[in-house]
Design a protein around this motif. Structure first.
Motif, short mmCIF file in Angstrom:
data_model
loop_
_atom_site.label_atom_id
_atom_site.label_comp_id
_atom_site.label_asym_id
_atom_site.label_seq_id
_atom_site.Cartn_x
_atom_site.Cartn_y
_atom_site.Cartn_z
N LEU A 12 -1.83 4.55 43.20
CA LEU A 12 -2.80 3.80 43.82
C LEU A 12 -4.15 3.55 42.97
CD1 LEU A 12 -2.43 4.69 47.71
CD2 LEU A 12 -1.10 2.88 46.37
N HIS A 13 -4.28 4.37 41.81
CA HIS A 13 -5.52 4.73 41.31
C HIS A 13 -5.33 4.94 39.72
CE1 HIS A 13 -9.86 6.49 41.28
NE2 HIS A 13 -9.26 6.49 39.73
N CYS A 14 -5.17 3.73 39.16
CA CYS A 14 -5.30 3.30 37.49
C CYS A 14 -6.07 2.43 37.24
CB CYS A 14 -3.80 3.48 37.15
SG CYS A 14 -3.55 3.40 35.31
N HIS A 15 -6.61 2.57 35.92
CA HIS A 15 -7.61 1.48 35.58
C HIS A 15 -6.82 1.00 34.35
CE1 HIS A 15 -11.38 2.81 37.41
NE2 HIS A 15 -10.87 3.93 37.46
N ILE A 16 -6.59 -0.38 34.59
CA ILE A 16 -5.58 -0.95 33.65
C ILE A 16 -6.10 -0.85 32.30
CG2 ILE A 16 -6.49 -3.24 34.04
CD1 ILE A 16 -2.67 -2.32 33.34
N GLU A 17 -7.56 -1.27 32.19
CA GLU A 17 -8.12 -1.04 30.81
C GLU A 17 -8.04 0.25 30.18
OE1 GLU A 17 -10.16 -4.15 33.39
OE2 GLU A 17 -9.87 -1.90 33.42
N GLY A 18 -7.86 1.43 31.14
CA GLY A 18 -7.64 2.79 30.53
C GLY A 18 -6.17 2.99 30.35
N ALA A 19 -5.45 2.19 30.86
CA ALA A 19 -3.86 2.46 30.16
C ALA A 19 -3.41 1.96 29.22
CB ALA A 19 -3.06 1.85 31.90
N VAL A 20 -3.72 1.33 28.25
CA VAL A 20 -3.61 0.98 27.07
C VAL A 20 -3.06 2.13 26.40
CG1 VAL A 20 -3.91 -0.71 24.96
CG2 VAL A 20 -5.29 -0.91 27.26
N ALA A 21 -1.84 2.10 26.00
CA ALA A 21 -1.41 3.25 25.09
C ALA A 21 -1.93 3.10 23.61
CB ALA A 21 0.04 3.41 24.87
N PRO A 22 -2.34 4.32 22.87
CA PRO A 22 -2.77 4.15 21.26
C PRO A 22 -1.94 2.86 20.51
CG PRO A 22 -2.93 6.02 22.23
CD PRO A 22 -2.26 5.66 22.94
N GLY A 23 -0.89 3.06 20.39
CA GLY A 23 0.14 2.19 19.92
C GLY A 23 -0.28 0.81 20.37
N LEU A 24 -0.06 0.50 21.49
CA LEU A 24 -0.35 -0.78 21.98
C LEU A 24 -1.58 -1.46 21.38
CD1 LEU A 24 0.24 -3.39 23.43
CD2 LEU A 24 -0.24 -2.34 25.55
N LEU A 25 -2.70 -0.45 21.63
CA LEU A 25 -4.24 -0.84 21.22
C LEU A 25 -4.19 -1.41 19.71
CD1 LEU A 25 -7.05 -1.07 22.54
CD2 LEU A 25 -7.47 1.34 21.50
N HIS A 26 -3.52 -0.74 19.11
CA HIS A 26 -3.47 -1.16 17.62
C HIS A 26 -2.84 -2.28 17.56
CE1 HIS A 26 -5.36 2.68 15.65
NE2 HIS A 26 -4.36 3.44 16.25
N ARG A 27 -1.90 -2.34 18.16
CA ARG A 27 -1.15 -3.97 17.99
C ARG A 27 -2.18 -4.92 18.36
NH1 ARG A 27 3.01 -1.14 20.37
NH2 ARG A 27 3.29 -2.57 22.24
N LEU A 28 -2.92 -4.68 19.62
CA LEU A 28 -3.63 -5.86 19.87
C LEU A 28 -5.08 -5.96 19.21
CD1 LEU A 28 -3.99 -4.79 23.97
CD2 LEU A 28 -2.45 -6.36 22.92
N ALA A 29 -5.42 -5.06 18.65
CA ALA A 29 -6.62 -5.12 17.66
C ALA A 29 -5.96 -5.78 16.32
CB ALA A 29 -7.13 -3.52 17.28
N ASN A 30 -4.96 -5.54 15.81
CA ASN A 30 -4.51 -6.34 14.62
C ASN A 30 -4.45 -7.79 15.07
OD1 ASN A 30 -4.38 -4.14 13.12
ND2 ASN A 30 -2.29 -3.76 13.68
N ARG A 31 -3.69 -7.94 16.31
CA ARG A 31 -3.41 -9.29 16.59
C ARG A 31 -4.62 -10.09 16.87
NH1 ARG A 31 0.41 -9.51 21.67
NH2 ARG A 31 -1.17 -9.48 23.00
N ASN A 32 -5.82 -9.37 17.29
CA ASN A 32 -7.22 -10.20 17.45
C ASN A 32 -8.22 -10.01 16.40
OD1 ASN A 32 -6.23 -11.28 20.06
ND2 ASN A 32 -6.81 -9.34 20.91
N GLY A 33 -7.62 -9.25 15.17
CA GLY A 33 -8.45 -9.18 14.16
C GLY A 33 -9.77 -8.32 14.24
N ILE A 34 -9.55 -7.14 14.96
CA ILE A 34 -10.65 -6.29 15.20
C ILE A 34 -10.35 -5.07 14.59
CG2 ILE A 34 -11.57 -4.78 17.25
CD1 ILE A 34 -10.93 -7.27 19.12
#
Length: 334
Positions: A12-34
């Motif tokens: 019942l208690h999880c912040h979706i913005e804080g649930a991004v695994a590091p591997g996924l974050l790297h993929r999102l950053a690359n996809r969005n040019g960050i």
């Protein structure tokens, strides 16, 4: 899955913005040019932060990588799939429209992505996901009212509640009575972060001033026996996150954590991961740690899942379906 992994779980208690695994974050950053700062990660690839303030900075930096609805879809999908692999049958996540707005995404846009992730994970595993929209406390009470206004103007079937996170030392809970009253009157169930970094009085104010049936964290209530009695009497559910509490230094170790005292006082508790990759935890690890460090049996852990299902901000038909999933397990666990 074996052992505790087979046990049905609910979060019942999880912040979706804080649930991004590091591997996924790297993929999102690359996809969005960050470009992500190197200091954001430890040598082993995990998130690196030193204290609560530094954690919040890392959290905000991760959130800045979420630029499109498909980003929110990928986060929700991957998180729910990971939870399902650990035996979870139901998950509520907190989502912050303010973080989406900070990168130019609309309220409807970020919900579109979250809903797609919920649908895709359900199709593959049967896990049910829902969303609690949250305001950010340190952005002030007027912004909280505006968030509720968006919820009312653009209702979504997967948005089941309203909550508030953020810095507990900013403003006072009385300032947010108008926002919570609006949400409650619009039919949304409510929860609020209290009793984490702030003391038991923050929990007292929350249950006395706001129309909440649950408290996010609430562990500092253990410092006030009368407050514990009141929480138990009123049936307020505590969304307890032991791994988060230890990672942030609220308690030095499991032996110092008040979860057993909360249970002994008759409080209704649930187990949750909060911001799992930041704190090196997951819903499965929280259940396993509760068995190992707090001596909770499978029957006791199943009762915690049952409490979570009963306290979930979900429609009666879905709750009944979830209870039916647990009923067969209840006989075997006992």
């Amino acid at each position: 899955m074996t052992g505790l992994m087979r046990l049905p779980k609910a979060e019942l208690h999880c912040h979706i913005e804080g649930a991004v695994a590091p591997g996924l974050l790297h993929r999102l950053a690359n996809r969005n040019g960050i470009r992500l700062p190197t200091a954001m990660f430890a040598p082993d690839g995990r998130y690196a932060w030193t204290d609560f303030s530094d954690f919040l900075d890392a959290y905000d930096r991760a959130s800045e990588c979420l630029r499109h609805p498909t980003d929110y879809r990928d986060i929700m999908y991957e998180y729910l799939m990971a939870c399902a692999a650990e035996g979870a049958v139901y998950v509520e996540v907190f989502s912050s429209p303010d973080h989406a707005a900070a990168v130019g995404m609309s309220y409807a846009g970020h919900l579109e992505g979250l809903a797609a992730g919920i649908d895709d994970a359900f199709t593959e595993t049967g896990i049910i996901g829902r969303v609690i929209v949250t305001c950010v406390r340190h952005l002030g009470p007027q912004r909280a009212v505006e968030i509720v206004g968006s919820m009312k103007a653009e209702p979504h079937p997967y948005v089941v509640g309203f909550g508030m996170g953020g810095d507990e030392h900013r403003f006072v809970l009385a300032d947010f009575v108008p926002a919570f009253r609006l949400a409650h009157e619009a039919g949304y169930a409510c929860t609020v972060h209290a009793g984490e970094v702030a003391g038991p009085d923050s929990v007292r104010q929350a249950i006395d001033l706001l129309p909440v049936s649950r408290i996010g964290h609430g562990v500092r209530a253990a410092e006030d026996p009368r407050l514990l009695e009141d929480i138990a009497r009123r049936g307020i559910v505590l969304e307890v996150c032991p791994g988060s509490n230890l990672a942030l230094g609220l308690y030095p170790d499991h032996a110092s954590h008040p979860l057993p005292r909360l249970i002994a006082a008759g409080c209704r508790v649930t187990l949750n991961s909060d911001d799992p990759p930041f704190f090196g935890t997951s819903i499965g690890r929280e259940y396993a740690a509760a068995a190992k460090h707090f001596g909770l049996s499978e029957a006791a852990l199943l009762r915690i899942t049952e409490t979570a299902v009963d306290a979930a901000f979900v429609d009666p038909e879905t709750r009944l379906s979830l209870r039916q999933q647990l009923s067969g397990q209840s006989v075997r666990a006992h």
